[in-house]
Design a protein around this motif. Structure first.
Motif, PDB file in Angstrom:
ATOM      1  N   PRO A  81      30.157  33.416  31.209  1.00  0.00           N
ATOM      2  CA  PRO A  81      31.048  34.103  32.130  1.00  0.00           C
ATOM      3  C   PRO A  81      31.680  35.360  31.522  1.00  0.00           C
ATOM      4  O   PRO A  81      32.055  36.281  32.256  1.00  0.00           O
ATOM      5  N   ALA A  82      31.750  35.435  30.212  1.00  0.00           N
ATOM      6  CA  ALA A  82      32.341  36.595  29.543  1.00  0.00           C
ATOM      7  C   ALA A  82      31.343  37.743  29.384  1.00  0.00           C
ATOM      8  O   ALA A  82      31.742  38.886  29.177  1.00  0.00           O
ATOM      9  N   ASP A  83      30.042  37.437  29.452  1.00  0.00           N
ATOM     10  CA  ASP A  83      29.018  38.460  29.245  1.00  0.00           C
ATOM     11  C   ASP A  83      27.738  37.995  29.930  1.00  0.00           C
ATOM     12  O   ASP A  83      27.029  37.135  29.411  1.00  0.00           O
ATOM     13  N   ALA A  84      27.417  38.575  31.074  1.00  0.00           N
ATOM     14  CA  ALA A  84      26.267  38.140  31.878  1.00  0.00           C
ATOM     15  C   ALA A  84      24.931  38.340  31.162  1.00  0.00           C
ATOM     16  O   ALA A  84      23.922  37.775  31.564  1.00  0.00           O
ATOM     17  N   ARG A  85      24.916  39.128  30.094  1.00  0.00           N
ATOM     18  CA  ARG A  85      23.668  39.327  29.338  1.00  0.00           C
ATOM     19  C   ARG A  85      23.354  38.151  28.428  1.00  0.00           C
ATOM     20  O   ARG A  85      22.250  38.029  27.932  1.00  0.00           O
ATOM     21  N   ARG A  86      24.354  37.315  28.179  1.00  0.00           N
ATOM     22  CA  ARG A  86      24.173  36.173  27.276  1.00  0.00           C
ATOM     23  C   ARG A  86      24.152  34.869  28.054  1.00  0.00           C
ATOM     24  O   ARG A  86      24.690  34.782  29.152  1.00  0.00           O
ATOM     25  N   HIS A  87      23.568  33.858  27.409  1.00  0.00           N
ATOM     26  CA  HIS A  87      23.590  32.509  27.945  1.00  0.00           C
ATOM     27  C   HIS A  87      24.261  31.596  26.937  1.00  0.00           C
ATOM     28  O   HIS A  87      24.093  31.770  25.722  1.00  0.00           O
ATOM     29  N   LEU A  88      24.999  30.651  27.443  1.00  0.00           N
ATOM     30  CA  LEU A  88      25.628  29.637  26.592  1.00  0.00           C
ATOM     31  C   LEU A  88      24.775  28.383  26.624  1.00  0.00           C
ATOM     32  O   LEU A  88      24.290  27.975  27.686  1.00  0.00           O
ATOM     33  N   THR A  89      24.600  27.797  25.477  1.00  0.00           N
ATOM     34  CA  THR A  89      23.876  26.534  25.376  1.00  0.00           C
ATOM     35  C   THR A  89      24.900  25.437  25.155  1.00  0.00           C
ATOM     36  O   THR A  89      25.790  25.565  24.320  1.00  0.00           O
ATOM     37  N   ARG A  90      24.768  24.356  25.924  1.00  0.00           N
ATOM     38  CA  ARG A  90      25.707  23.238  25.772  1.00  0.00           C
ATOM     39  C   ARG A  90      24.957  21.920  25.814  1.00  0.00           C
ATOM     40  O   ARG A  90      23.885  21.823  26.400  1.00  0.00           O
ATOM     41  N   LEU A  91      25.534  20.937  25.145  1.00  0.00           N
ATOM     42  CA  LEU A  91      24.983  19.589  25.170  1.00  0.00           C
ATOM     43  C   LEU A  91      25.113  18.992  26.556  1.00  0.00           C
ATOM     44  O   LEU A  91      26.116  19.201  27.231  1.00  0.00           O
ATOM     45  N   THR A  92      24.121  18.214  26.951  1.00  0.00           N
ATOM     46  CA  THR A  92      24.235  17.384  28.139  1.00  0.00           C
ATOM     47  C   THR A  92      24.720  16.010  27.684  1.00  0.00           C
ATOM     48  O   THR A  92      24.795  15.735  26.467  1.00  0.00           O
ATOM     49  N   ALA A  93      25.020  15.150  28.635  1.00  0.00           N
ATOM     50  CA  ALA A  93      25.421  13.786  28.279  1.00  0.00           C
ATOM     51  C   ALA A  93      24.307  13.093  27.499  1.00  0.00           C
ATOM     52  O   ALA A  93      24.572  12.392  26.515  1.00  0.00           O
ATOM     53  N   SER A  94      23.055  13.299  27.902  1.00  0.00           N
ATOM     54  CA  SER A  94      21.958  12.661  27.152  1.00  0.00           C
ATOM     55  C   SER A  94      21.770  13.300  25.783  1.00  0.00           C
ATOM     56  O   SER A  94      21.378  12.623  24.827  1.00  0.00           O
ATOM     57  N   GLY A  95      22.077  14.592  25.659  1.00  0.00           N
ATOM     58  CA  GLY A  95      22.021  15.245  24.352  1.00  0.00           C
ATOM     59  C   GLY A  95      23.061  14.684  23.406  1.00  0.00           C
ATOM     60  O   GLY A  95      22.796  14.432  22.229  1.00  0.00           O
ATOM     61  N   ARG A  96      24.265  14.466  23.923  1.00  0.00           N
ATOM     62  CA  ARG A  96      25.332  13.873  23.103  1.00  0.00           C
ATOM     63  C   ARG A  96      24.955  12.431  22.725  1.00  0.00           C
ATOM     64  O   ARG A  96      25.142  12.006  21.592  1.00  0.00           O
ATOM     65  N   ALA A  97      24.369  11.706  23.670  1.00  0.00           N
ATOM     66  CA  ALA A  97      23.988  10.316  23.406  1.00  0.00           C
ATOM     67  C   ALA A  97      22.891  10.230  22.345  1.00  0.00           C
ATOM     68  O   ALA A  97      22.956   9.387  21.441  1.00  0.00           O
ATOM     69  N   VAL A  98      21.879  11.104  22.433  1.00  0.00           N
ATOM     70  CA  VAL A  98      20.795  11.047  21.449  1.00  0.00           C
ATOM     71  C   VAL A  98      21.297  11.513  20.083  1.00  0.00           C
ATOM     72  O   VAL A  98      20.871  10.989  19.045  1.00  0.00           O
ATOM     73  N   HIS A  99      22.226  12.472  20.046  1.00  0.00           N
ATOM     74  CA  HIS A  99      22.825  12.880  18.782  1.00  0.00           C
ATOM     75  C   HIS A  99      23.564  11.707  18.159  1.00  0.00           C
ATOM     76  O   HIS A  99      23.402  11.414  16.966  1.00  0.00           O
ATOM     77  N   ASP A 100      24.384  11.027  18.953  1.00  0.00           N
ATOM     78  CA  ASP A 100      25.129   9.868  18.446  1.00  0.00           C
ATOM     79  C   ASP A 100      24.185   8.776  17.952  1.00  0.00           C
ATOM     80  O   ASP A 100      24.435   8.154  16.915  1.00  0.00           O
TER      81      ASP A 100
END
Length: 143
Positions: free
Chosen positions: A90-109
């Motif tokens: 939202p701060a810069d439309a040229r960039r994308h933010l990558t975030r964990l999903t619930a399954s990403g957090r679960a597999v990390h744990d």
């Protein structure tokens, strides 16, 4: 057929060889465990780095000490597996933010919980971890 080759006397090996063999054995086990979770080592590092919140790809690559191209391939695999999402920053439309999903957090744990078994419990030993951290810090300071 039973092997008649005597077991090597590991106590005679130079420390560097012992470290190399130990690292190879741990890596082989770790790769097999992560593969069963749909992860690679690079993917786990990215998930670990994202656990505190979303990051732009370039920042994530810098934190993981890899190139943007390597991070892009890693994130493609993680997104395909459903472990991360990429949304417009939202701060810069040229960039994308990558975030964990619930399954990403679960597999990390799950991976974090699996680690001590790979090391025969040594991963939970504070003195062992402190020794590894000291070794890495001292060797890194020489570069």
């Amino acid at each position: 057929m039973v092997s008649t080759t005597p077991e090597p006397d590991l106590s005679t090996w130079p420390t560097g060889r012992l470290l190399a063999v130990a690292a190879r054995l741990v890596e082989q086990r770790w790769v097999a465990v992560l593969d069963g979770m749909g992860l690679t080592h690079a993917g786990l590092i990215a998930l670990h780095t994202l656990r505190d919140g979303p990051l732009p790809q370039r920042t994530l690559a810098q934190h993981c000490q890899v190139t943007d191209q390597t991070m892009s391939r890693t994130l493609d695999r993680l997104a395909k597996a459903g472990f991360v999402t990429r949304t417009e920053d939202p701060a810069d439309a040229r960039r994308h933010l990558t975030r964990l999903t619930a399954s990403g957090r679960a597999v990390h744990d799950e991976a974090v919980r699996a680690e001590p078994a790979l090391l025969g419990g040594l991963g939970d030993d504070d003195a062992f971890r402190a020794g590894l951290l000291d070794l890495i810090t001292r060797l890194s300071a020489r570069d």
